[in-house]
Design a protein around this motif. Structure first.
Motif, short mmCIF file in Angstrom:
data_model
loop_
_atom_site.label_atom_id
_atom_site.label_comp_id
_atom_site.label_asym_id
_atom_site.label_seq_id
_atom_site.Cartn_x
_atom_site.Cartn_y
_atom_site.Cartn_z
N VAL A 147 -14.78 1.46 -1.21
CA VAL A 147 -14.67 0.78 0.01
C VAL A 147 -13.64 1.11 0.90
CG1 VAL A 147 -15.23 -1.31 -1.32
CG2 VAL A 147 -12.83 -0.49 -0.88
N VAL A 148 -13.99 0.92 2.28
CA VAL A 148 -13.09 1.52 3.49
C VAL A 148 -12.64 0.11 3.85
CG1 VAL A 148 -14.72 3.25 3.97
CG2 VAL A 148 -15.21 0.95 5.06
N ALA A 149 -11.38 0.62 4.50
CA ALA A 149 -10.65 -0.71 5.37
C ALA A 149 -11.24 -1.10 6.50
CB ALA A 149 -9.20 0.01 5.61
N ALA A 150 -11.25 -2.52 6.62
CA ALA A 150 -12.00 -3.09 7.69
C ALA A 150 -11.44 -2.47 9.00
CB ALA A 150 -11.79 -4.68 7.50
N LYS A 151 -9.91 -2.26 8.83
CA LYS A 151 -9.26 -1.65 10.10
C LYS A 151 -9.21 -0.29 10.26
CE LYS A 151 -6.23 -5.74 10.16
NZ LYS A 151 -4.87 -6.19 10.19
#
Length: 103
Positions: free
Chosen positions: A89-93
């Motif tokens: 997963v990637v950071a939303a920010k």
């Protein structure tokens, strides 16, 4: 002899436990490491504010993973899946050079 109602209730309980485990497992996916070769090649940063402006002059502060067309998380999620980083997963920010405006 086992009563059909009892079997049904046990099956419901087992299904609920299995679904709970699956959803917990999905949330526990590993986050993309900025030093990962794929992440480094795409200039991924977990915080869009820390992107190297000289190296990525087309980057804008308003561009984040959460507003990218590739982001598969919900808008309020802190992280979300991205097809560029399978299984992670990637950071939303966050941000990477593959950012594309969400329609």
């Amino acid at each position: 002899m086992t009563h059909p109602r009892r079997v049904f209730l046990m099956a419901i309980a087992a299904t609920g436990t299995a679904l709970g485990t699956l959803s917990t497992g999905a949330r526990a996916q590993a986050k993309v490491d900025e030093k990962d070769p794929q992440a480094a090649a795409l200039g991924y940063a977990a915080d869009t504010a820390k992107v190297d402006a000289k190296k990525y002059p087309k980057h804008a502060a308003a561009q984040t993973c959460s507003n990218c067309a590739l982001y598969q998380g919900k808008p309020a999620d802190a992280t979300g899946a991205c097809p560029l980083f399978a299984g992670k997963v990637v950071a939303a920010k966050g941000w990477c050079s593959a950012w594309a405006k969400k329609a």
